[in-house]
Write an enzyme that holds these catalytic residues in place. Structure first.
Site, mmCIF file in Angstrom:
data_model
loop_
_atom_site.group_PDB
_atom_site.id
_atom_site.type_symbol
_atom_site.label_atom_id
_atom_site.label_comp_id
_atom_site.label_asym_id
_atom_site.label_seq_id
_atom_site.Cartn_x
_atom_site.Cartn_y
_atom_site.Cartn_z
ATOM 1 N N GLU A 100 -9.024 -5.004 -6.751
ATOM 2 C CA GLU A 100 -9.101 -4.184 -5.548
ATOM 3 C C GLU A 100 -9.989 -2.964 -5.791
ATOM 4 O O GLU A 100 -9.881 -2.303 -6.829
ATOM 5 C CB GLU A 100 -7.692 -3.715 -5.170
ATOM 6 C CG GLU A 100 -7.645 -2.889 -3.890
ATOM 7 C CD GLU A 100 -6.268 -2.284 -3.632
ATOM 8 O OE1 GLU A 100 -5.458 -2.186 -4.565
ATOM 9 O OE2 GLU A 100 -6.034 -1.883 -2.478
ATOM 10 N N GLU B 220 4.552 -1.768 -4.214
ATOM 11 C CA GLU B 220 3.515 -2.379 -3.390
ATOM 12 C C GLU B 220 2.218 -1.905 -4.026
ATOM 13 O O GLU B 220 1.967 -0.703 -4.069
ATOM 14 C CB GLU B 220 3.737 -1.875 -1.958
ATOM 15 C CG GLU B 220 3.121 -2.740 -0.919
ATOM 16 C CD GLU B 220 1.842 -2.121 -0.505
ATOM 17 O OE1 GLU B 220 0.851 -2.336 -1.242
ATOM 18 O OE2 GLU B 220 1.838 -1.427 0.513
ATOM 19 N N GLY C 199 1.410 2.214 -4.529
ATOM 20 C CA GLY C 199 0.336 2.866 -5.274
ATOM 21 C C GLY C 199 -0.457 1.870 -6.086
ATOM 22 O O GLY C 199 -0.562 0.700 -5.717
ATOM 23 N N SER C 200 -0.978 2.337 -7.204
ATOM 24 C CA SER C 200 -1.897 1.495 -7.974
ATOM 25 C C SER C 200 -1.136 0.464 -8.797
ATOM 26 O O SER C 200 0.052 0.607 -9.091
ATOM 27 C CB SER C 200 -2.730 2.365 -8.911
ATOM 28 O OG SER C 200 -1.932 2.821 -9.987
ATOM 29 N N ARG C 201 -1.851 -0.559 -9.193
ATOM 30 C CA ARG C 201 -1.266 -1.622 -10.008
ATOM 31 C C ARG C 201 -0.807 -1.073 -11.356
ATOM 32 O O ARG C 201 0.254 -1.424 -11.849
ATOM 33 C CB ARG C 201 -2.311 -2.714 -10.189
ATOM 34 C CG ARG C 201 -1.814 -3.905 -10.952
ATOM 35 C CD ARG C 201 -2.757 -5.055 -10.708
ATOM 36 N NE ARG C 201 -2.403 -6.221 -11.487
ATOM 37 C CZ ARG C 201 -3.072 -7.365 -11.435
ATOM 38 N NH1 ARG C 201 -4.131 -7.484 -10.630
ATOM 39 N NH2 ARG C 201 -2.697 -8.394 -12.160
ATOM 40 N N GLY D 28 2.303 1.030 -10.874
ATOM 41 C CA GLY D 28 3.403 0.156 -10.464
ATOM 42 C C GLY D 28 3.930 -0.675 -11.624
ATOM 43 O O GLY D 28 5.146 -0.770 -11.839
ATOM 44 N N LYS E 298 9.923 11.458 -5.236
ATOM 45 C CA LYS E 298 8.913 12.108 -6.052
ATOM 46 C C LYS E 298 7.683 12.222 -5.157
ATOM 47 O O LYS E 298 7.062 11.224 -4.795
ATOM 48 C CB LYS E 298 8.669 11.244 -7.295
ATOM 49 C CG LYS E 298 7.345 11.397 -8.017
ATOM 50 C CD LYS E 298 7.174 12.708 -8.739
ATOM 51 C CE LYS E 298 5.762 12.680 -9.360
ATOM 52 N NZ LYS E 298 4.690 12.737 -8.303
ATOM 53 N N CYS F 203 -3.783 -0.613 2.018
ATOM 54 C CA CYS F 203 -3.424 -1.756 1.157
ATOM 55 C C CYS F 203 -3.899 -3.057 1.780
ATOM 56 O O CYS F 203 -4.076 -4.051 1.090
ATOM 57 C CB CYS F 203 -1.914 -1.858 0.962
ATOM 58 S SG CYS F 203 -0.972 -0.473 1.542
#
Lengths: 526, 526
Positions: free
Chosen positions: A393, A265, A241-243, A246, A184, A302
């Site tokens: 973050e 991640e 990507g973002s929390r 994810g 994707k 990251c």
């Protein structure tokens, strides 16, 4: 360079019918031609069907054929030449040298996995020969190898348009493991994605791999991305990507009738720990290196150093002054997308307005659209402990210095942190005895502990770990960078008393694949 | 043999205050003294606190010290002598010979993991030496090892009161990985659990391991078990039991602020596939062996053959007759607990009453309480496909023959199955060409493919896989039996540019632990 805006579903390029989106020139915010047609859930279904059909064939390709496929992808990417670099620079706003370096990393990564495949070590062949005379019971003839999990959904990352996107680390390791891949594409770099996707598709054809080995979809993360993760033919997910995104994917994967592993991640603030002697002796020098790491790639790593810990005192103040001076001289830098830029500005504004946070320094003001102006803040242990916001973050060039009253308080603070990708210790020999009690807690909290450096710059090699306890990743048992990443997409299968001629070649006594084997628990080199 | 009915929380034995429960004599259903006090959530907290305190010390014990600890547990279990066997036979209703064999397996398993620890291979030490002169960027000095995940919650299994309970495979592999263990004892064998628990606790003391290395709790699975899995200091779960209990634990683990891995070994019907030539030539002989495997241990194995697939015809009918005759001669057998017996009776009644299921044969009628009477059923492909109930595991000596019109239908049926622990193929050389197309689908569906045998009898060795795709286990990437089981409780950590004296000994250049290492991607034997 020809970019058509098409989906790549197996070998067929077709126009997506689910809306149109455009790449943007990151620096100007202007639309780049062409428009990309979005995928529908029918397209997801078609790609998954092809991937599923390809799986049994692809996973049984010989080691050399699969290695050759990975090498061919690398060659095809290089053959895209400067057109790829130009489009990628435009879409990402990252400097040309960085993108050229990232292409080298991507190509190197594919070639490393080709070598990993050739060695066959990832199969982890084990043989426990039969013991027909054993008492009280004979032992059967047991052989083990690892096979791919099945088709893998890979989500391109905004911040690595080459190295962690269409033919990036997740894709390379999944291919190496024998898994077809459906990518994707990230909306931040559709043109780059299509160019690389065509290179991969061409490699599938060049190497005679089954058609469904690779597909590339454009479209909404929520609809298409979650649709992919929900499809029963997808057996694992690679994501950077973002929390929020994810953990959303983790929830979708866990709610399936058959839950599947998600390797996401996600977020990390990567504590940098300045020990007293090093701070005293080299604080200004460390400050220079810190600001370089902080502002590299507009801070969009990251492993960006988002947290500085040190014991308060004159040495720390000198560090703060030096870091402030260095940051103040640093120009603002174009960020990857307008939305990433907005999120950065918002987080920086939140920190700036925080009653217990001091803005120590800012980089030079933005001179163009989407430019992120680096920011350095400081706070106290108490404020950091009490407000979870300060432990989040900030994606971009922002970092927070926490002044600790003493080493004990610093130790306790680290023990309270969530899982992280990296921790960086700045130490001199005179600090070693102070460092020792920190190592156990750091090992529990992070995937990589580094000394007198910064986490940015992740070596693609065998001993690398780019992973860490939750929430830095969804699964701290793995790494997404380096050769061990292949293990994420493998599972063991045992064959008991299987006749030689029916066994996979890798498991035959004659060892036609020349792989290292564990025989009765002892390594036998090929 | 003295059994006190106490919780073991670290080195302290204390009376649980949360209700009282008793072991039962499985054959008579009578209560066995003493009563066991149930744990409270405060006890869970105390055990987790001790385990957490122990973790950093325990995981850094030398390889030899940890191996010695595992060997001492084995010796202490043997030193329990016949008292353990007697109590275990009474609580489980399993024959003495089986329990003696299981003790041997348990002790052998602990010793195998001691050897696994001594070899140090599980650390997977990797070294990528620095390349200071490399262009364009130097390479840092990178070292990797694996460390334990943290304290592990282990749930004792009803059907292996020794080999998969207090000091069973999950506990042994977690200890080997350097993880403290808190066992939630299974209610079916509390006396056995306490005896073994005291042996483990004594080994902790004998070997000078930190107190919290081991605790043993009795009490409600829902309250105490889920409480354990919820505790933030628990970092992984080992479980063997029902699909419902396993998926409940998976949900609890996934809903934690920090999700953790659950290794649940749950349900499997273990297809047995009779190929035409073997069926024609040896059908009666296979039928004898099948009934032996089916009724072994009252059928209470995860690898019990619950599904027989063959092409319809005279050869299959001869197999059915032979299996029926063998089963009819087989006595009923005491099951592990009244509730397991009730569940078995209920499932058998459901199958018996099913409009599309024929009862082919029953074993001899029950002669005592809790005796399970083996059952053999048959059905059609259509009925099997349409009713999910027929694809559920019956825990006990029950199996279902599905008559397939041809090999294609058999192939399609296997493709439609959920994940399984094992599949057993009965084949002659003349069947090989018919077998080949089945292998890819079997590899995708099961953890172990075996030929001309049955899945019961799981060798504890290096090449064994006792695992399989969901729902046979929660995580098909792993095995719960054999030396590879240690990997479930490990994660990689990388050390970058760490001074030698600060590195863990296992990672030092001089290799004081004499472990095999991967240096720059090449194996270097110690």
């Amino acid at each position: 360079m020809d970019i058509a805006g098409n989906l790549l579903i197996g070998q067929s390029a077709r126009r997506g019918t689910n809306g149109v989106s455009y790449g943007l020139d990151a620096a100007s915010g202007e639309r780049l031609a062409p428009g990309f047609g979005g995928a529908t859930l029918e397209d997801v279904d078609a790609a998954c069907g092809l991937a599923w059909s390809a799986f049994d064939l692809f996973r049984e390709t010989s080691l050399e054929a699969r290695a050759e496929f990975l090498d061919t992808i690398a060659a095809n990417i290089l053959a895209l030449g400067d057109g790829l670099i130009e489009r990628c620079v435009a879409e990402s706003g990252l400097p040309r040298a960085r993108i050229e370096g990232e292409r080298a990393r991507t190509v190197g990564q594919l070639r490393m996995f080709a070598d990993v495949v050739r060695s066959g070590d990832f199969l982890e062949v084990r043989m426990d020969p039969a013991q027909p005379e054993r008492k009280p019971l004979p032992r059967a003839n047991l052989r083990m190898r690892h096979i791919g999990l099945g088709p893998v959904a890979v989500f391109g990352a905004s911040n690595f348009p080459l190295a962690f996107s269409v033919a990036g680390g997740d894709t390379a390791s999944a291919f190496a493991a024998g898994c077809p891949v459906i990518v994707k594409a990230h909306a931040a770099h559709p043109g780059t994605s299509e160019l690389v996707g065509v290179a991969v598709r061409q490699a599938v054809e060049d190497c005679g791999m089954p058609e469904g080995t690779f597909s590339l979809l454009f479209g909404s993360g929520r609809e298409i991305g979650q649709g992919l993760v929900r499809d029963p033919r997808i057996k694992a997910v690679g994501f950077t990507g973002s929390r929020q995104a994810g953990t959303d994917l983790m929830a979708v994967a866990a709610a399936r009738p058959e839950p599947i592993p998600v390797y996401a991640e996600m977020s990390s603030i990567n504590p940098v720990i300045l020990f007293p002697h090093a701070l005293e002796q080299r604080g200004e020098e460390i400050a220079q290196a810190f600001v370089q790491s902080l502002t590299l790639g507009a801070g969009q790593f990251c492993t960006n150093p988002g947290l500085i810990l040190a014991v308060q005192g004159p040495a720390l103040e000198r560090f703060v002054v030096a870091a402030s001076e260095a940051l103040t001289r640093t120009p603002a830098a174009t960020m990857l997308t307008p939305s990433i830029h907005r999120a950065f500005e918002k987080s920086v504004a939140n920190f700036s307005a925080h009653p217990h946070v001091q803005t120590v320094a800012r980089a030079q003001p933005a001179a163009g659209a989407n430019e992120g102006q680096g920011a350095l803040f400081s706070t106290t242990v108490e404020a950091f402990r009490e407000d979870a916001l300060l432990r989040d973050e900030i994606f971009g060039a922002a970092s927070l210095i926490v002044r600790c009253p003493d080493l004990q308080a610093m130790h306790a603070l680290i023990e309270s942190l969530e899982g992280q990708l990296t921790a960086a210790l700045h130490i001199d020999e005179a600090d070693y005895s102070a460092v020792r009690p920190f190592l156990p807690v750091l090992e529990r909290r992070v995937g990589r502990v580094l000394v007198n450096g910064f986490g940015t710059g992740v070596e693609v090699s065998h001993a690398m770990v780019h992973g860490g306890p939750y929430p830095s990743t969804a699964d701290g048992r793995s790494t997404s960078v380096g050769s061990l990443a292949i293990r994420r997409y493998l599972r063991p299968v045992c064959y008991q008393d299987m006749p030689e001629v029916l066994l996979p070649e890798a498991l035959r006594v004659a060892n036609p694949w020349k792989v290292n084997r564990l025989v009765d628990g002892k390594i036998e080199l090929a």
